[in-house]
Design an enzyme around this catalytic site. Structure first.
Site, PDB file in Angstrom:
ATOM      1  N   SER A   1     -11.379  -0.962  -0.695  1.00 39.48           N
ATOM      2  CA  SER A   1     -10.089  -0.946   0.007  1.00 39.48           C
ATOM      3  C   SER A   1     -10.261  -1.246   1.487  1.00 39.48           C
ATOM      4  O   SER A   1      -9.385  -1.830   2.122  1.00 39.48           O
ATOM      5  CB  SER A   1      -9.418   0.423  -0.147  1.00 39.48           C
ATOM      6  OG  SER A   1      -8.776   0.558  -1.377  1.00 39.48           O
TER       7      SER A   1
ATOM      8  N   HIS B   1      -3.775   6.064   3.278  1.00 46.36           N
ATOM      9  CA  HIS B   1      -4.501   4.850   2.919  1.00 46.36           C
ATOM     10  C   HIS B   1      -3.882   3.611   3.556  1.00 46.36           C
ATOM     11  O   HIS B   1      -4.587   2.762   4.123  1.00 46.36           O
ATOM     12  CB  HIS B   1      -4.511   4.719   1.391  1.00 46.36           C
ATOM     13  CG  HIS B   1      -5.407   3.653   0.847  1.00 46.36           C
ATOM     14  ND1 HIS B   1      -5.032   2.327   0.799  1.00 46.36           N
ATOM     15  CD2 HIS B   1      -6.650   3.703   0.311  1.00 46.36           C
ATOM     16  CE1 HIS B   1      -6.008   1.615   0.258  1.00 46.36           C
ATOM     17  NE2 HIS B   1      -7.003   2.423  -0.048  1.00 46.36           N
TER      18      HIS B   1
ATOM     19  N   ASP C   1       0.836  -1.189   0.000  1.00 47.14           N
ATOM     20  CA  ASP C   1       0.000   0.000   0.000  1.00 47.14           C
ATOM     21  C   ASP C   1       0.877   1.247   0.000  1.00 47.14           C
ATOM     22  O   ASP C   1       1.956   1.239  -0.582  1.00 47.14           O
ATOM     23  CB  ASP C   1      -0.934  -0.039   1.223  1.00 47.14           C
ATOM     24  CG  ASP C   1      -2.299   0.541   0.931  1.00 47.14           C
ATOM     25  OD1 ASP C   1      -2.402   1.772   0.836  1.00 47.14           O
ATOM     26  OD2 ASP C   1      -3.271  -0.229   0.789  1.00 47.14           O
TER      27      ASP C   1
END
Length: 780
Positions: free
Chosen positions: A550, A223, A149
């Protein structure tokens, strides 16, 4: 094999005309234009057969260097791959790529490609707060989850290692140092961190923001920090997003270890870097890989992410990935291989209700996480302005028209909504009312806008629009009701944005596999950027609320870690089967604070009707049941090779995927032992079709009997199960059965989708093993 490069080179010239370089056209950067196609460089990933190394070369590196030299390339390697795949990545001109591809031992060349991320209460909603699971999580965990990520913010309390036992003995990774990150940032929770930027820099020439973006495992985007905490965050009391979603925040598997592989940067995630990260993760000793980004829908021999994930499966690694956010479009699913667990998006029963009181007395209900009860917007009425329909990032407003007003915006598609809110704030608007259109028709997604914002559904937006257009002086008052837990709304439902099946790559494989919580999920946040990620957002909360598949993926990664810790001998297929066969297809309700199943099917937000397996796969995950599924559909590496043979892939194509020469001697003799049955109605026809499956007994009490029951499909299709009973006498025993599907006589075609299930009920026991059956018309 050689036609593969021809296809890529055709796409190279077709997609990247001479008037624009690939970087300008696809990534909108300021690269210098090349004068000739023959001198334009593009990054390729060379996949080779390691056994074909010519004897004069003392190492594979030496051999690869000769290939670059003989192709007149003056560039150096970006990555060299030595484990999951063998080969290298480098920047080449089309001529050089063609020369290397024709060299002995080179299986194929893949052009590097860019991937984008699919961008508390959920543990309780999933039943992870009961005594049994608390006891399971009280001991130290040897399970390591690898996250590919944007990195991690290591100082966050979600990554504290209080009470954790020593690092698992099988861990071989390390913490890489870089800008703003050193070895002391790791601990017994965050046990490893690496970053990969070679492919990214080869494409863009440099990191867009080398200082603020952190050329290190540190997370500038947020994220990666968010998804890591969802899967394995340590308990943090008193957590919230400015008072919303308050309480104890913890991951699905709070004692699992975290290893971070930063592969995503400001402009995306490069395939060459992802492949390098996969190799390191396997060498480091991860047990689970969580990857919230999407692959292509190409055949598997053209999809390098499919290839490396199969190699990971062969090493016993469970790979979970997000389904994508392109719903509710039919056949929009990504991450299609059966060896990946693909996760779609569902809701939880928490809500953040807000009210918009119009000047005509009509009260509109929406949701908001950017209003407070004390907001000045609740003290009086403000003028309403209709900002119109907005479908792209090219929006502009008059300061004179929006200043001091509440602005209604109707957005369509995946336009940058955070930038829209920031633009309105900079022009003096006091608030925004937003409708997300078809990707969120009921208005269930609340986002951390920098401007006070209420999200409303399509019907509510129409009421507001009609009022504005019919009034000479439209005004409104807005207010927040905070957070409402339990019974706030029917849950789960399938979020409209969640990508759908059928599986365009292999229609006979059900995708998504399952759904998990992914709407308005609280998770840890980076301290490098505001929650809206826009430049003028100066807020720095410890937690943020986000939505997308996600967020669904790490829920499954964390639950898989729990299953692995309880069943350390289980491989990825056993874990996946347990998740699928025990999942829910019905909504939940509460009785005396206990979560129970209702009689109502999970709904689809996009239609308001009952969802189907192309929306939710086998169903919504149920972690406690998945820990003890009774039976599993087991799959081994050779099963997948046989599956590739059944797809009529050539020996060369299977060699590209598996790295080995294929033995297709079993073709036509078996089927993939997948925990779902999907078939085209045209294939069933009037003659019918047979499916063969195998179940393995994983019940601790070895001797068990099961009886088959088929639900649904009656009146349209007749389904026979042979035998109807299975008797297991010992643990790990495997028994096979046949499912015969025939069309009922005299029944006219009434629709394009028929859904049922085969359920194996344990006689005198609690286990219930559910296998979805889906029949669909290709013309539907």
């Amino acid at each position: 094999m050689r036609t593969l490069l021809s296809v890529f080179l055709f796409l190279f010239y077709f997609t990247y005309p001479s008037s624009q370089t690939s970087r300008e056209l696809i990534f909108n950067t300021n690269s210098t234009k090349s004068s000739s196609n023959s001198t334009r460089f593009m990054t390729f990933i060379a996949l080779v057969d390691p056994l074909c190394k010519p004897s004069p070369f003392f190492s594979h590196h030496h051999w690869y260097s000769s290939l670059l030299t003989s192709s007149s390339s003056t560039t150096s390697f970006i990555h060299i791959y030595n484990t999951l795949i063998h080969g290298f990545s480098a920047s080449l001109t089309p001529y050089q790529a063609k020369h290397i591809n024709s060299s002995h031992g080179v299986l194929s060349l893949f052009p590097d490609s860019i991937f984008h991320l699919h961008t508390t209460r959920s543990p309780s909603f999933l039943g992870l707060n009961n005594l049994k699971l608390k006891l399971l999580n009280s001991s130290g965990s040897n399970v390591i989850i690898g996250f590919m990520d944007t990195g991690i913010w290591p100082e966050h309390p979600s990554f504290a290692d209080d009470g954790l036992e020593p690092i698992p003995a099988h861990w071989r990774g390390k913490c890489e140092t870089g800008f703003g990150f050193n070895q002391s940032n790791c601990n017994k929770k965050l046990i490893g961190a690496r970053f990969f930027s070679g492919g990214y820099r080869a494409l863009f020439g440099h990191l867009d923001h080398p200082t603020s973006e952190y050329r290190s495992p540190r997370d500038h985007d947020g994220h990666g920090t968010h998804v890591s905490s969802i899967a394995a965050g340590a308990p943090v009391t008193g957590s919230s997003f400015y008072g919303f979603a308050g309480g104890l925040a913890q991951g699905m598997a709070p004692n699992a270890r975290i290893a971070v592989y930063k592969v995503c940067w400001v402009s995306g995630c490069l395939l060459s870097d992802i492949c390098a990260a996969f190799e390191k993760a396997i060498l480091d000793g991860v047990n689970i890989i969580s990857i919230s980004l999407g692959s292509s829908r190409l055949p598997f021999y053209l999809d390098l992410l499919s290839i490396v994930s199969l190699r990971a499966f062969s090493g016993g690694i469970f790979v979970a990935s997000s389904a994508g956010n392109e719903g509710p479009t039919w056949a929009s699913i990504t991450n299609t291989p059966p060896w990946i667990t693909t996760v779609g998006a569902g809701t939880i029963d928490r809500d953040f209700p807000a009210k918009l009181l119009l000047g005509n007395g009509i009260s509109i209900t929406g949701i908001s996480i950017t209003l407070t009860r004390e907001s000045k917007l609740t003290r009086g009425f403000h003028r309403l302005y209709f900002g119109g329909e907005i479908s792209s990032s090219k929006f502009s407003f008059s300061r004179q028209l929006v200043k001091g007003n509440i602005v209604l915006c109707l957005t369509t598609g995946h336009m940058p909504r955070m930038l829209l809110g920031a633009s309105l704030l900079s022009l003096g608007a006091v608030a925004m009312v937003i409708c997300h259109g078809s990707i969120d028709p009921n208005g269930i997604i609340s986002e951390p806008h920098v401007i006070p914002t209420i999200t409303v559904g399509i019907l509510e937006a129409k009421l507001i629009e009609d009022y504005i257009l019919s009034s000479d002086s439209p005004v409104a008052n807005i207010s927040s009701q905070g957070t409402v837990e339990k019974h706030a709304k029917p849950a789960p439902i399938v979020a409209a944005f969640s990508s759908r099946g059928p599986n365009s790559a292999v229609p006979g494989i059900l995708k998504p596999d399952v759904i998990a919580p992914s709407v308005n999920i609280l998770g840890a946040w980076t301290d490098a950027i505001g929650p809206s990620s826009v430049a003028l957002d100066n807020r720095r909360p410890q937690f943020n609320i986000m939505s997308g598949t996600s967020m669904a993926c790490p829920h499954v990664s964390g639950v898989a870690a729990i299953i692995k810790s309880v069943h350390p001998d289980w491989g990825p297929s056993e874990i996946k089967s347990a998740l699928m066969t025990t999942s829910n297809t019905h909504k939940l309700y509460y009785y005396r604070n206990v979560s129970l199943l209702s009689s109502s099917l999970i709904l689809d937000e996009s239609t308001g009707k009952a969802a189907n397996p192309f929306d939710f796969g086998a169903g919504h995950i149920h972690p406690e049941r998945a820990l003890d599924p009774g039976l599993v559909f087991d799959l081994g590496y050779q099963d997948y090779i046989d599956f590739l043979c059944e797809l009529n892939y050539t020996k060369n194509e299977i060699h590209i995927i598996s790295g080995k020469h294929a033995n297709c001697s079993n073709i036509g003799k078996g089927q993939l032992n997948y925990p779902a049955i999907v078939v085209a109605a045209e294939k069933v026809g009037h003659e019918g079709v047979n499916f063969y499956r195998r179940l393995k007994n994983v019940n601790e009490v070895g001797s068990r009997k099961y009886k088959a029951k088929v639900v649904g499909l009656r009146g349209f299709y007749k389904v026979d199960v042979i035998p109807k009973k299975l008797k297991f006498s010992k643990i790990d025993e495997k028994l096979s059965f046949k499912i015969a599907i025939r069309k009922e006589k005299g029944v006219a075609k009434r629709n394009s989708l028929w859904v049922g299930a085969l359920i194996w009920h344990e006689i005198g026991g609690k286990h219930r093993v559910r296998c979805p059956i889906v029949i669909f018309s290709r013309q539907g």
